[in-house]
Design an enzyme around this catalytic site. Structure first.
Site, mmCIF file in Angstrom:
data_model
loop_
_atom_site.group_PDB
_atom_site.id
_atom_site.type_symbol
_atom_site.label_atom_id
_atom_site.label_comp_id
_atom_site.label_asym_id
_atom_site.label_seq_id
_atom_site.Cartn_x
_atom_site.Cartn_y
_atom_site.Cartn_z
ATOM 1 N N LEU A 112 -34.067 8.065 4.472
ATOM 2 C CA LEU A 112 -35.412 7.509 4.315
ATOM 3 C C LEU A 112 -35.585 6.926 2.914
ATOM 4 C CD1 LEU A 112 -37.694 10.068 6.219
ATOM 5 C CD2 LEU A 112 -36.837 7.867 7.008
ATOM 6 N N THR A 137 -13.391 3.747 15.215
ATOM 7 C CA THR A 137 -14.590 3.586 16.043
ATOM 8 C C THR A 137 -14.284 2.531 17.101
ATOM 9 O OG1 THR A 137 -15.939 4.126 14.137
ATOM 10 C CG2 THR A 137 -17.048 2.996 15.956
ATOM 11 N N LYS A 182 0.842 -1.208 0.000
ATOM 12 C CA LYS A 182 0.000 0.000 0.000
ATOM 13 C C LYS A 182 0.874 1.254 0.000
ATOM 14 C CE LYS A 182 -4.206 -0.192 2.206
ATOM 15 N NZ LYS A 182 -5.161 -0.202 3.310
ATOM 16 N N CYS A 231 -19.130 -0.199 8.276
ATOM 17 C CA CYS A 231 -19.465 0.432 9.565
ATOM 18 C C CYS A 231 -20.773 -0.042 10.196
ATOM 19 C CB CYS A 231 -19.487 1.953 9.407
ATOM 20 S SG CYS A 231 -17.845 2.617 9.114
ATOM 21 N N LYS A 255 -20.287 8.062 18.751
ATOM 22 C CA LYS A 255 -20.077 7.426 17.446
ATOM 23 C C LYS A 255 -20.975 6.194 17.274
ATOM 24 C CE LYS A 255 -18.437 6.253 13.544
ATOM 25 N NZ LYS A 255 -18.805 6.927 12.322
ATOM 26 N N ARG A 277 -16.950 -4.231 1.422
ATOM 27 C CA ARG A 277 -17.031 -4.881 2.724
ATOM 28 C C ARG A 277 -18.492 -4.907 3.187
ATOM 29 N NH1 ARG A 277 -12.443 -1.633 5.970
ATOM 30 N NH2 ARG A 277 -13.325 0.054 4.739
ATOM 31 N N GLY A 288 -34.065 0.268 0.395
ATOM 32 C CA GLY A 288 -33.056 -0.429 -0.407
ATOM 33 C C GLY A 288 -32.924 -1.867 0.036
ATOM 34 N N ARG A 291 -18.690 9.879 5.399
ATOM 35 C CA ARG A 291 -19.401 8.840 4.641
ATOM 36 C C ARG A 291 -18.499 8.396 3.506
ATOM 37 N NH1 ARG A 291 -23.929 12.514 2.465
ATOM 38 N NH2 ARG A 291 -22.086 13.819 2.388
HETATM 39 P P1 NAD Z 1 -9.210 0.162 6.615
HETATM 40 O O1 NAD Z 1 -9.185 -1.306 6.816
HETATM 41 O O2 NAD Z 1 -9.571 0.722 5.287
HETATM 42 O O3 NAD Z 1 -7.792 0.773 7.017
HETATM 43 C C1 NAD Z 1 -7.092 0.420 8.151
HETATM 44 C C2 NAD Z 1 -5.595 0.443 7.818
HETATM 45 O O4 NAD Z 1 -4.864 0.326 9.026
HETATM 46 C C3 NAD Z 1 -5.137 -0.699 6.918
HETATM 47 O O5 NAD Z 1 -4.510 -0.166 5.779
HETATM 48 C C4 NAD Z 1 -4.143 -1.483 7.797
HETATM 49 O O6 NAD Z 1 -3.083 -2.028 7.060
HETATM 50 C C5 NAD Z 1 -3.679 -0.401 8.751
HETATM 51 N N1 NAD Z 1 -3.112 -0.887 10.015
HETATM 52 C C6 NAD Z 1 -3.633 -1.757 10.890
HETATM 53 N N2 NAD Z 1 -2.841 -1.901 11.950
HETATM 54 C C7 NAD Z 1 -1.772 -1.085 11.754
HETATM 55 C C8 NAD Z 1 -0.609 -0.778 12.521
HETATM 56 N N3 NAD Z 1 -0.386 -1.331 13.716
HETATM 57 N N4 NAD Z 1 0.279 0.082 12.007
HETATM 58 C C9 NAD Z 1 0.055 0.656 10.819
HETATM 59 N N5 NAD Z 1 -1.033 0.415 10.063
HETATM 60 C C10 NAD Z 1 -1.949 -0.439 10.523
HETATM 61 O O7 NAD Z 1 -10.212 0.727 7.730
HETATM 62 P P2 NAD Z 1 -11.147 2.036 7.625
HETATM 63 O O8 NAD Z 1 -12.358 1.762 6.826
HETATM 64 O O9 NAD Z 1 -10.287 3.211 7.275
HETATM 65 O O10 NAD Z 1 -11.626 2.157 9.135
HETATM 66 C C11 NAD Z 1 -10.745 2.525 10.173
HETATM 67 C C12 NAD Z 1 -11.542 2.833 11.416
HETATM 68 O O11 NAD Z 1 -12.366 3.985 11.171
HETATM 69 C C13 NAD Z 1 -12.496 1.732 11.866
HETATM 70 O O12 NAD Z 1 -12.570 1.709 13.260
HETATM 71 C C14 NAD Z 1 -13.827 2.170 11.301
HETATM 72 O O13 NAD Z 1 -14.915 1.669 12.032
HETATM 73 C C15 NAD Z 1 -13.723 3.675 11.451
HETATM 74 N N6 NAD Z 1 -14.575 4.435 10.522
HETATM 75 C C16 NAD Z 1 -14.644 4.038 9.216
HETATM 76 C C17 NAD Z 1 -15.413 4.781 8.341
HETATM 77 C C18 NAD Z 1 -15.525 4.362 6.904
HETATM 78 O O14 NAD Z 1 -16.386 4.933 6.208
HETATM 79 N N7 NAD Z 1 -14.722 3.434 6.410
HETATM 80 C C19 NAD Z 1 -16.105 5.923 8.777
HETATM 81 C C20 NAD Z 1 -15.963 6.305 10.102
HETATM 82 C C21 NAD Z 1 -15.199 5.552 10.963
#
Ligand code: NAD
Length: 433
Positions: free
Chosen positions: A252, A122, A35, A262, A206, A329, A255, A154
């Site tokens: 509203l 989260t 990555k 999430c 959250k 996902r 779907g 979002r």
């Molecule tokens: P993601 O899986 O897309 O990204 C997480 C990244 O963290 C991965 O690239 C992984 O390789 C990296 N990682 C994990 N452990 C690591 C470490 N020790 N050192 C360095 N890198 C590490 O996840 P995401 O969708 O970005 O979600 C992250 C958090 O944010 C979650 O808790 C999620 O619930 C929250 N969140 C997500 C969204 C969303 O829309 N995706 C919105 C709000 C909150």
């Protein structure tokens, strides 16, 4: 300010780009070498509208850097954001904290000067305390505070939402830490409500928000089922409801059920926390169960249209869990496609952005088409599963020509029923008889 961000995924990357655009020096850290190599080479690792331009601009200016080295990202940072995944535990469905705990432990030794470690992921209530304990254990003399800084963006609108959040919630147990985060978000002051609360309230905000939104989606889906039976029209009902300011218009749209990385995991984690604390979360438990059922009911709706057709072929438009993202996902579309596979039909799918991610999940269980008309060639029914704008503009006469049987099950209500029917389709949508 100098910012280190641990985790360069759907949250970490847009946040890093946004903070660099605001003028901060940002280092994005990820443990996945492939990555970081791609990002260093100027290639984005995920799709978000508007991200490419800002990514290119800020990497070129040198304000946005990428590394796999925790030391490089953390050692001179004023703020370290933790944005790693918190996936559901496979058995209990509680939020799995292993990535958070690993990140806290790994970052600890590199803290220099006063640093605020802020959790963007989260995380369950009390995680701030755990992160603090882990860092303290590894680095007893470090000068730091742990803050909860939940992310509300979002997917599909991550860049927009970074620059136009509804609110910024800062969960800090002291003023010093809160002020550092306020300084980071100073460009938003006066325009966006900035709420300073205690750390546990912030962690709860959250989950409470996501569970509420999931509940709203499931509610309108149940109302859509009711409308189908009674002759009411869900759009008229939703409009009439949404004009009541206590209810609001958002979320509203009926779907195939909620999905994504999430809502499913956060509703499950909230229900688990309720059970752990002896609190009845019957509403959330019902939403989780109802949403699971809905996805399967939607697959059955599609297979019902081809049950008498030998060697049926089903075309699928849309695999991402929603439009504007390549994220599959927990995508309802993937669940539904698996249901269709079980029926024995041949399936050919197309998605404008999510083909690569979908192939990782579905592999060769289905075939994939390079465009929406190719996916529909020889099909006996077309299922629309993701609300991509392209689908709205489909040439229905061309579509009818390429299909074997002109049937559409539109689970996103993308097409006009009148247009579809006048083009000769048997057209099924949600929430209308
Ligand atoms: P993601 O899986 O897309 O990204 C997480 C990244 O963290 C991965 O690239 C992984 O390789 C990296 N990682 C994990 N452990 C690591 C470490 N020790 N050192 C360095 N890198 C590490 O996840 P995401 O969708 O970005 O979600 C992250 C958090 O944010 C979650 O808790 C999620 O619930 C929250 N969140 C997500 C969204 C969303 O829309 N995706 C919105 C709000 C909150």
């Amino acid at each position: 300010m100098k910012i280190g961000i641990i985790g360069t995924g759907y949250v970490g990357l847009p946040t890093g780009v946004g903070l660099a655009e605001l003028g901060n020096d940002v280092v994005c850290i990820d443990r996945e070498h492939s990555k970081i190599d791609r990002l260093k080479a100027g290639q984005l690792t995920l799709f978000e509208e508007g991200l490419a331009e800002l990514f290119a601009k800020n990497t070129a200016s040198g304000r946005l850097k990428f590394t796999t080295s925790m030391k490089e990202g953390v050692e001179s940072a004023d703020v370290v954001l933790i944005a790693v995944g918190t996936p559901p535990h496979p058995v209990t469905k509680e939020a799995d904290m292993k990535y958070i705990h690993a990140a806290a432990t790994e970052l600890a030794e590199y803290l220099t000067g006063y640093t605020v470690v802020a959790t963007k992921s989260t995380v369950p209530v009390g995680t701030g305390d755990d992160v603090e304990t882990l860092i303290r254990k590894k680095n007893p003399t470090a000068d730091f505070d742990v803050v909860s800084l939940p992310e509300f963006l979002r997917e599909g609108f991550a860049v927009h939402d970074f620059f136009h959040p509804d609110r910024i919630v800062i969960g800090a147990n002291n003023e010093r830490a809160c002020n550092v985060i306020k300084k980071l978000y100073q460009p938003f002051e006066g325009e966006v409500p900035i709420l300073c609360v205690n750390r546990r309230s912030s962690e709860t905000i959250k989950y409470a928000s996501n569970a509420f939104l999931a509940m709203k989606i499931h509610y309108i889906n149940e109302m859509a089922d009711f409308c189908e039976k009674t002759g009411a029209d869900i759009y008229e009902v939703a409009k009439g409801m949404g004009l009541d300011q206590r209810i609001g218009k958002a979320f509203l749209r009926p779907g195939p059920g909620f999905g994504g990385s999430c809502f499913p995991k956060d509703t499950n984690a909230m229900a688990y926390m309720g059970r752990q604390n002896g609190v009845n979360m019957s509403l959330i438990e019902a939403v989780i169960a109802g949403n699971e059922q809905r996805k399967m009911q939607m697959a059955e709706r599609i297979t019902a249209t081809v049950k008498d057709i030998p060697n049926a072929k089903i075309a699928v438009w849309g695999l991402a869990f929603k439009n504007g993202t390549d994220d599959c996902r927990e995508s309802p579309a993937i669940y539904i496609v698996n249901g269709l596979i079980d029926s024995g039909a041949a399936i050919c799918a197309y998605d404008p952005k999510a083909m690569e991610n979908a192939q990782h999940i579905l592999s060769d269980k289905i075939s994939y088409a390079p465009d929406m008309y190719k996916a529909a060639e020889g099909a006996d029914v077309l299922a629309i599963l993701t609300e991509w704008e392209d689908f709205k503009a489909a040439d229905l006469l061309r579509l009818k020509q390429v299909m074997r049987t002109p049937q559409i099950v539109d689970l996103r209500n993308m097409l006009s029923p009148e247009d579809a029917e006048s083009a000769g389709f048997a057209y099924h949508r949600i929430g209308r008889k």
